[in-house]
Design a protein around this motif. Structure first.
Motif, short mmCIF file in Angstrom:
data_model
loop_
_atom_site.label_atom_id
_atom_site.label_comp_id
_atom_site.label_asym_id
_atom_site.label_seq_id
_atom_site.Cartn_x
_atom_site.Cartn_y
_atom_site.Cartn_z
N UNK A 20 35.31 -32.17 58.84
CA UNK A 20 36.43 -31.29 59.17
C UNK A 20 36.65 -30.32 58.02
N UNK A 21 36.88 -29.06 58.34
CA UNK A 21 37.01 -28.03 57.28
C UNK A 21 38.42 -27.44 57.25
N UNK A 22 38.95 -27.29 56.05
CA UNK A 22 40.24 -26.60 55.87
C UNK A 22 40.00 -25.50 54.83
N UNK A 23 40.48 -24.29 55.13
CA UNK A 23 40.23 -23.15 54.24
C UNK A 23 41.52 -22.65 53.61
N UNK A 24 41.37 -21.97 52.48
CA UNK A 24 42.53 -21.38 51.81
C UNK A 24 43.24 -20.37 52.73
N UNK A 25 42.42 -19.57 53.44
CA UNK A 25 43.00 -18.52 54.30
C UNK A 25 43.13 -19.00 55.75
N UNK A 26 43.20 -20.28 55.97
CA UNK A 26 43.48 -20.96 57.25
C UNK A 26 42.38 -20.76 58.30
#
Lengths: 305, 225
Positions: B81-87
């Motif tokens: 699962x990926x979570x990014x700084x810029x959503x």
């Protein structure tokens, strides 16, 4: 299930696309408008060339002693030739009557004709070829296999081809050049309009490149990512084609009267009405294919690893 | 679970990672810290197979990530699962649809989606924002939706690249609490961050990077730079 999701997602993307969807439809409408106009142009060109071709013919005149049966025999032979479109027979009496009608105001000629007594004109066959370039081979046929009279002479006294050869050849060249140039122009415009549609859809997909990257990172397969974009492209094409089919009604009606006067009775509105099924199928299928193919090509770049 | 074996990554003449050897065990919570350009994001890109190493190998469970063909990448990424700084939420999908997309992408049924997505929305305290589009949500809400999307398929590993970088301290704290909770439920978490307060508050393993190298690896670490 996957197909339903892809279709639903594509439809939602289009509906929620706002200005991007509207701009894409607009450009696609212009593109399909150009393609539709090219159908009109081709029809107009073809109609004009047919009219010009119909003005060209060669006439074989027979000796006055040739029997009608012999002349009709020649007519039958000519009609069997694949390059012949039609052959019409005029008897000596019909030729005299039309000569008199043509010179009805020329009293001197009519007086001279009366003084000659009887009918100095002979029967004739008016031959029209399928293509003006084929007249020479028809005339060669007539000259190579002459029907002989009882006296042993050919029953054909004269064929007016050689006097008109230069004009016919020039006309043939002009028709060919017009057809070739017309084809080139149609092809060029079609390619240009397709490229414009491609560029527009490419731009629309470019705006979604980050979204595509996220979908890839979430583990969506390339085909699952591509599907909704292709559906959106197809919807864009269908809506644009319906728009242009509607727009063509008032436009062709307005242009119809003018083109009818300018181009020997070719009425654009009547042509559109009679060939609506052709326009519908060409424009809707072009819109769908263009939208789908442009989307597939545009998204390919963003699906590479 | 994860093993970087003498990994080097070069972009032309520039070295982004140099001879990195690092392993992460299942259920670990690892914070990777370092200045900008230290190589944190490159490390995550190699793990996600967005990039390939110039030298060395990256292993996930028994898979050598380097050897994965392009056609198998999407199957591999479903484990993470990926979570990014810029959503990186999909802008024309609602909060519900953004989370549901992750399930649709792996072929889960409509019934599964209808039961799991509301549960996850409640878990991230956004049950009432299901029909909102990303531009109608605050930064913290967007990041919670992104976390929901990352965990909906119950991945073995959640990777968060600067997840609190665009958030105020309160939202940042909430996001970290959610990640800690997920970790307690058995999911391995790797986050990269600049945020000293968060690293210290988590109080778990900290890997410190500098100029493409691992310079510290502390089991119960603090942010030391």
């Amino acid at each position: 299930m996957v197909m339903r999701r892809v279709l639903g997602s594509g439809a939602k993307n289009f509906a929620r696309g706002g200005a991007v969807s509207a701009a894409t439809v607009l450009i696609m409408t212009v593109t399909l408008g150009i393609i539709g106009s090219l159908i009109f142009l081709s029809a107009l060109l073809s109609y004009t060339l047919t009219i010009i071709k119909d003005k060209v013919d060669v006439t074989a005149y027979f000796i006055t002693t040739a029997a009608e049966g012999e002349i009709l025999g020649v007519k039958e032979q000519l009609e069997k030739l694949p390059q012949v479109r039609s052959v019409s027979y005029s008897s000596a009496e019909e030729n005299l009557a039309s000569f008199r009608a043509r010179h009805a105001t020329d009293q001197l000629t009519l007086q001279a004709l009366d003084e000659l007594g009887g009918n100095p004109l002979s029967a004739s066959l008016e031959v029209r070829a399928k293509d003006p370039s084929e007249y020479e081979s028809i005339v060669n046929f007539l000259e190579a296999s002459p029907t002989l009279s009882a006296g042993g002479a050919s029953i054909i006294s004269r064929v007016n081809y050689w006097q008109n050869k230069e004009v016919i050849d020039r006309l043939t060249l002009a028709i060919r050049a017009t057809r070739d140039i017309g084809f080139a122009v149609v092809t060029l415009f079609a390619i240009a309009s397709i490229l414009i549609a491609f560029a527009t859809i490419r731009l629309a997909i470019y705006t979604a490149r980050d979204e595509i990257a996220v979908m890839r990172l979430m583990g969506a397969s390339n085909s699952y990512i591509r599907g909704p974009f292709v559906v959106t492209g197809v919807i864009t094409g269908v809506i644009a084609s319906i728009l242009i089919l509607i727009i063509f009604w008032p436009l062709s009606w307005y242009a119809g009267v003018k083109t009818s006067n300018w181009f020997n009775g070719f009425n654009v509105a009547q042509y559109y009405g009679r060939h609506f099924v052709l326009f519908f199928s060409v424009l809707v299928s072009s819109g769908m294919v263009l939208g789908a193919i442009a989307s597939i090509f545009a998204i390919r770049k963003y699906l590479k690893v | 679970m994860i093993y970087f074996d003498k990994v080097t990554k070069r972009y032309g003449d520039a070295i982004a990672l140099e001879d990195i050897t690092l392993s992460v065990a299942p259920k670990e919570f690892v914070s990777i810290v370092g200045h900008s350009g230290a190589g944190k994001t490159t490390l995550l890109k190699l793990l996600l197979a967005e990039e390939r190493p110039s030298d060395g190998s990256v292993f996930f469970e028994s898979i050598n990530v380097n050897d994965l063909p392009s056609s198998a990448l999407h199957h591999y990424r479903r484990k993470i699962g990926m979570v990014f700084q810029d959503f990186r939420l999909i802008p024309n999908k609602t909060a519900y649809e953004n989370i549901a997309f992750a399930m649709e992408a792996i072929g889960r049924t409509d019934d599964e989606i209808a039961s799991d997505v509301p549960y996850i929305l409640e878990l991230v305290n956004l049950g009432d924002k299901a029909r909102h589009f990303p531009d109608q949500l605050s930064g913290g809400e967007k990041q919670r939706i992104a976390i929901g999307r990352a965990i909906i398929n119950q991945p073995d590993l959640v990777v968060a690249d600067e997840p609190t970088g665009n958030l105020d301290p309160i939202n940042a704290y909430e996001v970290v609490e959610i990640l800690k909770k997920i970790n307690e439920l058995g999911t391995t978490i790797i986050i990269t961050t600049h945020n000293k307060g968060i690293v210290d508050a988590v109080g778990k393993r900290v890997v410190t990077m500098d100029r493409g190298k691992v310079v510290r690896d502390d089991a119960k670490g603090k942010y030391v730079l």
